[in-house]
Design a protein around this motif. Structure first.
Motif, PDB file in Angstrom:
ATOM      1  N   ASN A   1       9.940 -26.425 -17.298  1.00  9.77           N
ATOM      2  CA  ASN A   1       9.974 -27.018 -15.960  1.00  9.77           C
ATOM      3  C   ASN A   1      10.032 -28.538 -16.107  1.00  9.77           C
ATOM      4  N   SER A   2      10.990 -29.173 -15.438  1.00  5.94           N
ATOM      5  CA  SER A   2      11.106 -30.635 -15.499  1.00  5.94           C
ATOM      6  C   SER A   2      11.003 -31.216 -14.093  1.00  5.94           C
TER       7      SER A   2
ATOM      8  N   SER B   1      19.826 -35.952 -18.107  1.00  5.74           N
ATOM      9  CA  SER B   1      19.947 -34.830 -17.179  1.00  5.74           C
ATOM     10  C   SER B   1      20.525 -35.305 -15.855  1.00  5.74           C
ATOM     11  N   PHE B   2      21.178 -34.374 -15.179  1.00  6.95           N
ATOM     12  CA  PHE B   2      21.854 -34.658 -13.918  1.00  6.95           C
ATOM     13  C   PHE B   2      21.526 -33.551 -12.924  1.00  6.95           C
ATOM     14  N   ASP B   3      21.058 -33.926 -11.743  1.00  4.40           N
ATOM     15  CA  ASP B   3      20.739 -32.967 -10.685  1.00  4.40           C
ATOM     16  C   ASP B   3      21.965 -32.825  -9.786  1.00  4.40           C
ATOM     17  N   ILE B   4      22.731 -31.777 -10.011  1.00  5.88           N
ATOM     18  CA  ILE B   4      23.962 -31.592  -9.230  1.00  5.88           C
ATOM     19  C   ILE B   4      23.654 -30.671  -8.059  1.00  5.88           C
ATOM     20  N   GLU B   5      23.965 -31.182  -6.879  1.00  2.00           N
ATOM     21  CA  GLU B   5      23.429 -30.590  -5.657  1.00  2.00           C
ATOM     22  C   GLU B   5      24.301 -30.994  -4.477  1.00  2.00           C
ATOM     23  N   GLU B   6      24.004 -30.423  -3.329  1.00  2.00           N
ATOM     24  CA  GLU B   6      24.620 -30.880  -2.091  1.00  2.00           C
ATOM     25  C   GLU B   6      24.165 -32.323  -1.816  1.00  2.00           C
ATOM     26  N   PHE B   7      25.094 -33.175  -1.410  1.00  2.00           N
ATOM     27  CA  PHE B   7      24.773 -34.573  -1.120  1.00  2.00           C
ATOM     28  C   PHE B   7      24.150 -34.665   0.273  1.00  2.00           C
ATOM     29  N   ASP B   8      22.846 -34.411   0.320  1.00  2.00           N
ATOM     30  CA  ASP B   8      22.158 -34.386   1.609  1.00  2.00           C
ATOM     31  C   ASP B   8      21.371 -35.662   1.889  1.00  2.00           C
TER      32      ASP B   8
ATOM     33  N   ASN C   1       7.396 -36.224 -12.223  1.00  2.00           N
ATOM     34  CA  ASN C   1       7.622 -37.654 -12.451  1.00  2.00           C
ATOM     35  C   ASN C   1       6.248 -38.309 -12.430  1.00  2.00           C
ATOM     36  N   PRO C   2       5.655 -38.568 -13.602  1.00  2.00           N
ATOM     37  CA  PRO C   2       4.238 -38.963 -13.692  1.00  2.00           C
ATOM     38  C   PRO C   2       4.009 -40.442 -13.378  1.00  2.00           C
ATOM     39  N   THR C   3       4.276 -40.819 -12.137  1.00  2.00           N
ATOM     40  CA  THR C   3       4.183 -42.209 -11.724  1.00  2.00           C
ATOM     41  C   THR C   3       3.625 -42.286 -10.307  1.00  2.00           C
ATOM     42  N   PHE C   4       3.577 -43.499  -9.767  1.00  2.00           N
ATOM     43  CA  PHE C   4       3.189 -43.700  -8.366  1.00  2.00           C
ATOM     44  C   PHE C   4       4.329 -44.385  -7.640  1.00  2.00           C
ATOM     45  N   ILE C   5       4.865 -43.699  -6.629  1.00  2.00           N
ATOM     46  CA  ILE C   5       5.858 -44.278  -5.731  1.00  2.00           C
ATOM     47  C   ILE C   5       5.365 -43.976  -4.319  1.00  2.00           C
ATOM     48  N   PRO C   6       5.047 -45.005  -3.534  1.00  2.00           N
ATOM     49  CA  PRO C   6       4.483 -44.774  -2.201  1.00  2.00           C
ATOM     50  C   PRO C   6       5.322 -43.818  -1.365  1.00  2.00           C
ATOM     51  N   GLY C   7       4.660 -42.828  -0.787  1.00  2.00           N
ATOM     52  CA  GLY C   7       5.334 -41.862   0.054  1.00  2.00           C
ATOM     53  C   GLY C   7       6.056 -40.766  -0.692  1.00  2.00           C
ATOM     54  N   ARG C   8       6.041 -40.819  -2.022  1.00  2.00           N
ATOM     55  CA  ARG C   8       6.775 -39.819  -2.808  1.00  2.00           C
ATOM     56  C   ARG C   8       5.895 -39.193  -3.895  1.00  2.00           C
ATOM     57  N   TYR C   9       5.407 -40.002  -4.840  1.00  2.00           N
ATOM     58  CA  TYR C   9       4.637 -39.468  -5.962  1.00  2.00           C
ATOM     59  C   TYR C   9       3.305 -40.194  -6.105  1.00  2.00           C
TER      60      TYR C   9
ATOM     61  N   ARG D   1      13.950 -33.073  -5.512  1.00  2.00           N
ATOM     62  CA  ARG D   1      13.197 -34.304  -5.271  1.00  2.00           C
ATOM     63  C   ARG D   1      11.928 -34.381  -6.112  1.00  2.00           C
ATOM     64  N   MET D   2      11.879 -33.611  -7.189  1.00  2.00           N
ATOM     65  CA  MET D   2      10.741 -33.619  -8.119  1.00  2.00           C
ATOM     66  C   MET D   2       9.412 -33.361  -7.395  1.00  2.00           C
ATOM     67  N   MET D   3       9.460 -32.487  -6.405  1.00  2.00           N
ATOM     68  CA  MET D   3       8.260 -32.143  -5.657  1.00  2.00           C
ATOM     69  C   MET D   3       7.419 -31.116  -6.423  1.00  2.00           C
ATOM     70  N   PRO D   4       6.112 -31.018  -6.101  1.00  2.00           N
ATOM     71  CA  PRO D   4       5.248 -30.055  -6.787  1.00  2.00           C
ATOM     72  C   PRO D   4       5.715 -28.613  -6.565  1.00  2.00           C
ATOM     73  N   VAL D   5       5.527 -27.793  -7.565  1.00  2.00           N
ATOM     74  CA  VAL D   5       5.893 -26.386  -7.478  1.00  2.00           C
ATOM     75  C   VAL D   5       4.936 -25.595  -8.359  1.00  2.00           C
ATOM     76  N   SER D   6       4.638 -24.380  -7.981  1.00  2.00           N
ATOM     77  CA  SER D   6       3.677 -23.551  -8.702  1.00  2.00           C
ATOM     78  C   SER D   6       4.185 -23.189 -10.093  1.00  2.00           C
ATOM     79  N   GLU D   7       3.393 -23.544 -11.117  1.00  2.00           N
ATOM     80  CA  GLU D   7       3.780 -23.205 -12.490  1.00  2.00           C
ATOM     81  C   GLU D   7       3.763 -21.690 -12.703  1.00  2.00           C
ATOM     82  N   LYS D   8       2.803 -21.014 -12.080  1.00  2.00           N
ATOM     83  CA  LYS D   8       2.750 -19.560 -12.218  1.00  2.00           C
ATOM     84  C   LYS D   8       4.007 -18.929 -11.643  1.00  2.00           C
TER      85      LYS D   8
END
Length: 262
Positions: free
Chosen positions: A128-129, A5-12, A132-140, A111-118
């Motif tokens: 919904n994808s 998969s590829f997240d195509i977006e504005e390069f911010d 990211n079921p991991t630990f990254i300091p400051g992110r996940y 940025r794979m941030m949390p979002v309401s499933e409902k």
């Protein structure tokens, strides 16, 4: 199945490092990178899923036409990449469906941030994808969530893949910075263990970021960017095709596996 998969977006990304970059430049970088990705997929005869912001689609209609014409799946990545409102779930889906003339089934939060499933279900998505079921300091910090597909609030969850034991993430940054052979081996091991594998990349990774020191991007993002990532994606695809492992789109996997996703 390997799900590319590829997240195509504005390069911010420069904005995360306090560097202003015009919307015109953001779109230009991502268009060039997306074309390089599509060239790679075409020469390898592989289909993938593109999670697209509605804003990018409105600014780059020709690239959206190419994605669709070449048989890839288009899903939603929200309306804008830099900001989010719950209403964007529905408006981005509606806008993309208007542009491509067909139904949009999937969603991935920026940025794979949390979002309401409902809210995702209410907006009409099938899957919904955004996990990211991991630990990254400051992110996940998601060490207790499932690593493989499951259903929550009537929405199929398609997590990004991490290794079974240590939950080491196998996403784009890992591909940039691990030795390519080690990255592929970890992906193969995880796929064999889980019978499932999802990874994701961005178009700007396939742009020569090292030529732009003014963007102040960290080395771990710039490492192998541009031609180096094209070669790594080529090698990744060839590695799994030689083992007769299919690379495909999210909805293909869901249609084949829906009966076993719990």
């Amino acid at each position: 199945m390997i799900l590319l998969s590829f997240d195509i977006e504005e390069f911010d990304v420069p904005r995360e490092h306090q560097v202003d970059i015009s919307m015109e430049e953001q779109i230009k970088v991502s268009v060039e990178g997306t074309n390089r990705i599509l060239d790679c997929l075409k020469r390898n005869q592989v289909k993938a899923t593109f999670f697209c912001t509605a804003n990018f689609a409105l600014h780059a209609p020709d690239i959206i036409k190419r994605i669709q014409a070449e048989g890839h799946e288009i899903a939603s990545h929200g309306f804008y990449h830099w900001t989010f409102k719950v209403e964007d779930l529905k408006t981005s889906k509606d806008q993309l469906e208007e542009i491509i003339g067909t139904k949009v089934y999937g969603y991935r939060q920026a940025r794979m941030m949390p979002v309401s499933e409902k809210a995702i279900h209410d907006a009409g998505y099938v899957y919904n994808s955004s996990l990211n079921p991991t630990f990254i300091p400051g992110r996940y910090m998601r060490l207790s969530t499932p690593r493989t597909p499951f259903i929550k609030d009537s929405v199929i969850q398609m997590p990004a893949s991490v290794t079974p034991l240590l939950r080491f993430p196998l996403f784009w940054l890992s591909c940039h910075n691990l030795p390519a052979s080690l990255y592929r081996w970890l992906c193969k091991y995880t796929h064999r263990h889980d019978g499932y594998f999802v990874t994701y990349f961005h178009p700007w990774e396939f742009y020569p970021l090292n030529e732009h020191p003014e963007w102040k991007l960290p080395f771990i993002i710039r490492n192998h960017a541009g031609e180096g990532m094209e070669k790594r994606l080529d090698a990744f695809i060839l590695y799994f095709r030689k083992q007769n492992i299919t690379l495909g789109r999210f909805m293909d996997y869901i249609k084949q596996s829906k009966a076993i996703i719990k």
